[in-house]
Design a protein around this motif. Structure first.
Motif, PDB file in Angstrom:
ATOM      1  N   THR A 507     -10.357  -7.220 -20.641  1.00  0.00           N
ATOM      2  CA  THR A 507     -11.464  -7.895 -21.337  1.00  0.00           C
ATOM      3  C   THR A 507     -11.001  -8.490 -22.670  1.00  0.00           C
ATOM      4  N   ASP A 508     -10.057  -7.833 -23.349  1.00  0.00           N
ATOM      5  CA  ASP A 508      -9.554  -8.350 -24.629  1.00  0.00           C
ATOM      6  C   ASP A 508      -8.738  -9.620 -24.435  1.00  0.00           C
ATOM      7  N   PHE A 509      -8.000  -9.678 -23.312  1.00  0.00           N
ATOM      8  CA  PHE A 509      -7.141 -10.827 -23.045  1.00  0.00           C
ATOM      9  C   PHE A 509      -7.857 -11.904 -22.223  1.00  0.00           C
ATOM     10  N   LYS A 510      -9.176 -11.720 -22.025  1.00  0.00           N
ATOM     11  CA  LYS A 510     -10.006 -12.690 -21.273  1.00  0.00           C
ATOM     12  C   LYS A 510      -9.475 -12.924 -19.849  1.00  0.00           C
ATOM     13  N   ILE A 511      -8.964 -11.847 -19.214  1.00  0.00           N
ATOM     14  CA  ILE A 511      -8.535 -11.951 -17.802  1.00  0.00           C
ATOM     15  C   ILE A 511      -9.707 -11.461 -16.963  1.00  0.00           C
ATOM     16  N   LEU A 512     -10.546 -12.405 -16.529  1.00  0.00           N
ATOM     17  CA  LEU A 512     -11.774 -12.067 -15.815  1.00  0.00           C
ATOM     18  C   LEU A 512     -11.841 -12.827 -14.495  1.00  0.00           C
ATOM     19  N   ASP A 513     -12.253 -12.123 -13.442  1.00  0.00           N
ATOM     20  CA  ASP A 513     -12.366 -12.733 -12.109  1.00  0.00           C
ATOM     21  C   ASP A 513     -13.829 -12.807 -11.696  1.00  0.00           C
ATOM     22  N   PRO A 514     -14.206 -13.795 -10.863  1.00  0.00           N
ATOM     23  CA  PRO A 514     -15.594 -13.853 -10.375  1.00  0.00           C
ATOM     24  C   PRO A 514     -15.926 -12.636  -9.518  1.00  0.00           C
ATOM     25  N   LEU A 515     -17.073 -12.025  -9.777  1.00  0.00           N
ATOM     26  CA  LEU A 515     -17.478 -10.838  -9.009  1.00  0.00           C
ATOM     27  C   LEU A 515     -17.678 -11.189  -7.531  1.00  0.00           C
ATOM     28  N   ALA A 516     -18.251 -12.359  -7.276  1.00  0.00           N
ATOM     29  CA  ALA A 516     -18.556 -12.749  -5.884  1.00  0.00           C
ATOM     30  C   ALA A 516     -17.285 -12.838  -5.040  1.00  0.00           C
ATOM     31  N   ALA A 517     -16.177 -13.346  -5.629  1.00  0.00           N
ATOM     32  CA  ALA A 517     -14.925 -13.482  -4.873  1.00  0.00           C
ATOM     33  C   ALA A 517     -14.394 -12.109  -4.473  1.00  0.00           C
ATOM     34  N   LYS A 518     -14.459 -11.137  -5.388  1.00  0.00           N
ATOM     35  CA  LYS A 518     -14.014  -9.755  -5.083  1.00  0.00           C
ATOM     36  C   LYS A 518     -14.898  -9.146  -4.000  1.00  0.00           C
ATOM     37  N   GLN A 519     -16.199  -9.400  -4.135  1.00  0.00           N
ATOM     38  CA  GLN A 519     -17.171  -8.848  -3.183  1.00  0.00           C
ATOM     39  C   GLN A 519     -16.847  -9.298  -1.761  1.00  0.00           C
ATOM     40  N   TRP A 520     -16.664 -10.613  -1.613  1.00  0.00           N
ATOM     41  CA  TRP A 520     -16.365 -11.172  -0.289  1.00  0.00           C
ATOM     42  C   TRP A 520     -15.008 -10.683   0.217  1.00  0.00           C
ATOM     43  N   ALA A 521     -14.025 -10.609  -0.678  1.00  0.00           N
ATOM     44  CA  ALA A 521     -12.679 -10.204  -0.253  1.00  0.00           C
ATOM     45  C   ALA A 521     -12.691  -8.779   0.289  1.00  0.00           C
ATOM     46  N   ILE A 522     -13.381  -7.855  -0.417  1.00  0.00           N
ATOM     47  CA  ILE A 522     -13.441  -6.449   0.048  1.00  0.00           C
ATOM     48  C   ILE A 522     -14.190  -6.366   1.367  1.00  0.00           C
ATOM     49  N   LYS A 523     -15.304  -7.115   1.450  1.00  0.00           N
ATOM     50  CA  LYS A 523     -16.117  -7.087   2.674  1.00  0.00           C
ATOM     51  C   LYS A 523     -15.329  -7.616   3.873  1.00  0.00           C
ATOM     52  N   LEU A 524     -14.683  -8.774   3.696  1.00  0.00           N
ATOM     53  CA  LEU A 524     -13.966  -9.408   4.821  1.00  0.00           C
ATOM     54  C   LEU A 524     -12.716  -8.611   5.203  1.00  0.00           C
ATOM     55  N   ALA A 525     -12.006  -8.040   4.209  1.00  0.00           N
ATOM     56  CA  ALA A 525     -10.806  -7.243   4.513  1.00  0.00           C
ATOM     57  C   ALA A 525     -11.190  -6.009   5.319  1.00  0.00           C
ATOM     58  N   THR A 526     -12.290  -5.357   4.938  1.00  0.00           N
ATOM     59  CA  THR A 526     -12.741  -4.162   5.669  1.00  0.00           C
ATOM     60  C   THR A 526     -13.165  -4.528   7.080  1.00  0.00           C
ATOM     61  N   GLU A 527     -13.897  -5.634   7.214  1.00  0.00           N
ATOM     62  CA  GLU A 527     -14.343  -6.065   8.556  1.00  0.00           C
ATOM     63  C   GLU A 527     -13.150  -6.364   9.454  1.00  0.00           C
ATOM     64  N   ALA A 528     -12.127  -7.018   8.895  1.00  0.00           N
ATOM     65  CA  ALA A 528     -10.933  -7.342   9.697  1.00  0.00           C
ATOM     66  C   ALA A 528     -10.207  -6.075  10.124  1.00  0.00           C
ATOM     67  N   ALA A 529     -10.061  -5.110   9.187  1.00  0.00           N
ATOM     68  CA  ALA A 529      -9.370  -3.854   9.516  1.00  0.00           C
ATOM     69  C   ALA A 529     -10.149  -3.082  10.581  1.00  0.00           C
ATOM     70  N   VAL A 530     -11.473  -3.031  10.446  1.00  0.00           N
ATOM     71  CA  VAL A 530     -12.314  -2.324  11.424  1.00  0.00           C
ATOM     72  C   VAL A 530     -12.223  -3.005  12.796  1.00  0.00           C
ATOM     73  N   SER A 531     -12.174  -4.344  12.809  1.00  0.00           N
ATOM     74  CA  SER A 531     -12.053  -5.073  14.093  1.00  0.00           C
ATOM     75  C   SER A 531     -10.758  -4.711  14.808  1.00  0.00           C
ATOM     76  N   VAL A 532      -9.661  -4.636  14.055  1.00  0.00           N
ATOM     77  CA  VAL A 532      -8.360  -4.300  14.663  1.00  0.00           C
ATOM     78  C   VAL A 532      -8.373  -2.860  15.162  1.00  0.00           C
TER      79      VAL A 532
END
Length: 559
Positions: A507-532
């Motif tokens: 937060t001090d170095f202003k390294i911030l990521d969009p929450l929505a991108a993380k949300q989708w990435a975790i959701k899609l990665a889990t779905e892909a792993a569960v599918s396999v």
């Protein structure tokens, strides 16, 4: 006395050449995990600002030098069915968010690697799937609580640059200041009154070889890397016609023979065509059309009449660019050469030719409210073009990919302006909280939940390993765990420059990521792993194919 029922040996269940190979946990599941692990290891070294480039030569022989995971997996053409599931998840992330595609593949690959030990120990895949789904739900719920700030509305140049820097630095480390300011300037130039209507297609990129990145700039309007075809180079406040067909004399479909009997017939032979073409362009000029955009070739005779009637003409061969320019000038593309109706004709405020770095380019531009000469009460489609300068074509292509990611980040921030700490801090904190959640559970699913928590470590670990090396990466991760255990340590992440101990407060170095991108990435990665994990058989049908192309004899031209 029991009756013994004989069993048939060779029951034909499928068509010939259909193979039902790889069945059960040992064969199907573990082999699928192995294939997915190979794919995630391939792109893992390209993750983060210090990610290594991959040199890819695709099936057409085209060369790519990039660390962009979306480009890598698109060009290597994955054929393994289980690995394809990961590729699809990554492509879904690309289309939805435009960023964090690499995170999806790395996280899904790590989840499957962690599940392998559980399967070998005797846990059933359904127990692992149940644990992963519970852990994913918990991680997404905790992610909502980790948002430290959100982008102020309305957007400003400074706030957009801050939000864009981490996304662009992961692709072009060292150039993030220049590129993020270019993207922010272009996005604000085309931002409509209602930001929800922001269209990523309105920010274009034109690559001009030569010079350096410092020579890049944003040009208001649509830039084409060529001059107009005729002698008219500048027009203001003009009506525009867009044609997808060639501006030339119509050709007959079949060859014909004409018998000429005297000199007069020969002199008048082509006069009819000339008169017809002149009549068409005279009618277009009379309807007050001053600019023509052609989507195909322009004949010499047509060019002669266009010059005579003072009509500017620009050739645009890309159908995507033709569609864009039609939207900018609000015109309907016509498939026939003729006078457009008032509804089909468009309007452009400025059509001019300028010079950028020694190259002559054409700019089409609509004036914004407040500019000199602005007319009209309706909101016009505004376009901004980022003119990129660079030494090599590959470098320019990679810069363009970074800009595309930046523009998509703005689109996702318009939907959800919340930001979370970057530099691997969010994933590590989620891992810590999911681990605590798993420790309080009962049943076999708790083992899978704990494995999920350790799999989330892969993001900060990869960042540290790519930047500082494997041995130092482990040390940094240990320090991060210690800092996350302290009160208020949620924002500690990896310092890729290792200026102190390899950790920093994101937060001090202003390294911030969009929450929505993380949300989708975790959701899609889990779905892909569960599918396999839920696959226990791979059945491959015989590949479809028509008759083979006859091979020509090698000696066909020998005497």
């Amino acid at each position: 006395m029991s009756l013994k029922v004989p069993k048939a040996n060779n029951i034909q269940l499928f068509k010939m050449a259909t193979r039902c190979h790889l069945q059960g946990i040992e064969d199907a599941v573990l082999r699928n995990i192995q294939a997915v692990s190979e794919l995630s290891d391939l792109v893992r070294t390209s993750f983060g600002p210090n990610g290594r480039n991959k040199l890819i030569i695709n099936h057409l022989g085209r060369l790519f030098v990039t660390s962009d995971a979306a480009t890598i997996i698109r060009e290597v053409e994955v054929v393994h069915p289980a690995a394809k599931l990961l590729v699809m998840a990554s492509q879904a992330q690309e289309s939805e968010m435009g960023d964090s595609t690499n995170m999806v593949i790395i996280l899904a690959g790590e989840l499957l690697k962690k599940s392998e030990n559980l399967l070998v120990m005797g846990l059933h895949p359904s127990e692992v799937i149940k644990g992963y789904e519970l852990a994913c739900a918990k991680a997404l719920a905790e992610l909502e609580n980790l948002s430290t700030s959100s982008l102020p509305s309305p957007f400003t140049q400074e706030s957009l640059i801050t939000a864009l820097k981490p996304a662009i630095a992961s692709k072009q480390y060292g150039y993030e200041d220049t590129l993020s300011s270019l993207v922010a300037e272009a996005a604000l130039a085309v931002m409509p009154k209602n930001p929800k209507n922001f269209n990523v297609d309105n920010v274009r990129v034109v690559k001009i070889m030569g010079g350096g990145l410092s020579g890049s700039k944003v040009v208001q309007g649509m830039v084409f890397g060529r001059e107009p075809e005729g002698i008219i180079k500048k027009v203001s406040g003009a009506k525009v016609a867009v044609f997808t067909s060639a501006l030339d004399v119509a050709q007959t479909e079949t060859k014909g023979t004409v018998l000429l009997k005297n000199a007069d017939e020969m002199l008048n032979f082509t006069r009819g065509e000339e008169q017809q073409l002149e009549r068409i362009f005279k009618e277009i000029a009379d309807s007050d059309i001053k600019v023509i955009i052609a989507g195909s070739s322009i004949g010499d005779l047509a060019l002669h009449y266009l010059n005579r009637f003072n009509i500017a003409v620009l050739k645009v061969l890309s159908k995507f660019d033709l569609r864009r320019v039609a939207r900018v000038v609000n015109a309907t593309p016509l498939a026939r050469v003729g006078v457009p109706t008032p509804e089909e004709a468009g309007y452009v405020d400025i059509f001019e030719t300028t010079e950028i770095g020694g190259d002559r380019v054409t700019v089409l531009r609509q004036l914004a409210p407040g500019e000199d000469g602005y007319q009209g009460h309706t909101e016009k489609t505004r376009t901004a073009t980022i003119v990129l300068r660079g030494a090599t074509a590959n470098h320019l292509d990679d810069l363009e990919r970074a800009i595309d990611d930046g523009v998509n980040v703005i689109k996702s921030l318009i939907k959800d302006p919340r930001l979370v700490p970057g530099a691997g801090a969010t994933e590590l904190e989620l891992g810590k909280r999911v681990e605590a959640y798993g420790s309080g559970m009962r049943g076999l699913a708790q083992h899978a939940v704990k494995r999920y928590a350790t799999a989330l470590e892969v993001i900060p670990r990869t960042l540290a390993e790519n930047a500082l090396g494997g041995a130092e990466g482990n040390e940094v991760l240990s320090r991060l765990w210690a800092k996350h255990e302290q009160k208020g340590g949620e924002a500690w992440g990896v310092d890729i420059e290792a200026e102190q101990d390899g950790t920093l407060l994101a937060t001090d170095f202003k390294i911030l990521d969009p929450l929505a991108a993380k949300q989708w990435a975790i959701k899609l990665a889990t779905e892909a792993a569960v599918s396999v994990l839920s696959v226990d058989s791979i059945i491959m049908s015989k590949p479809a194919g028509g008759p083979k192309v006859p091979q020509q004899a090698s000696n066909w031209d020998e005497d």
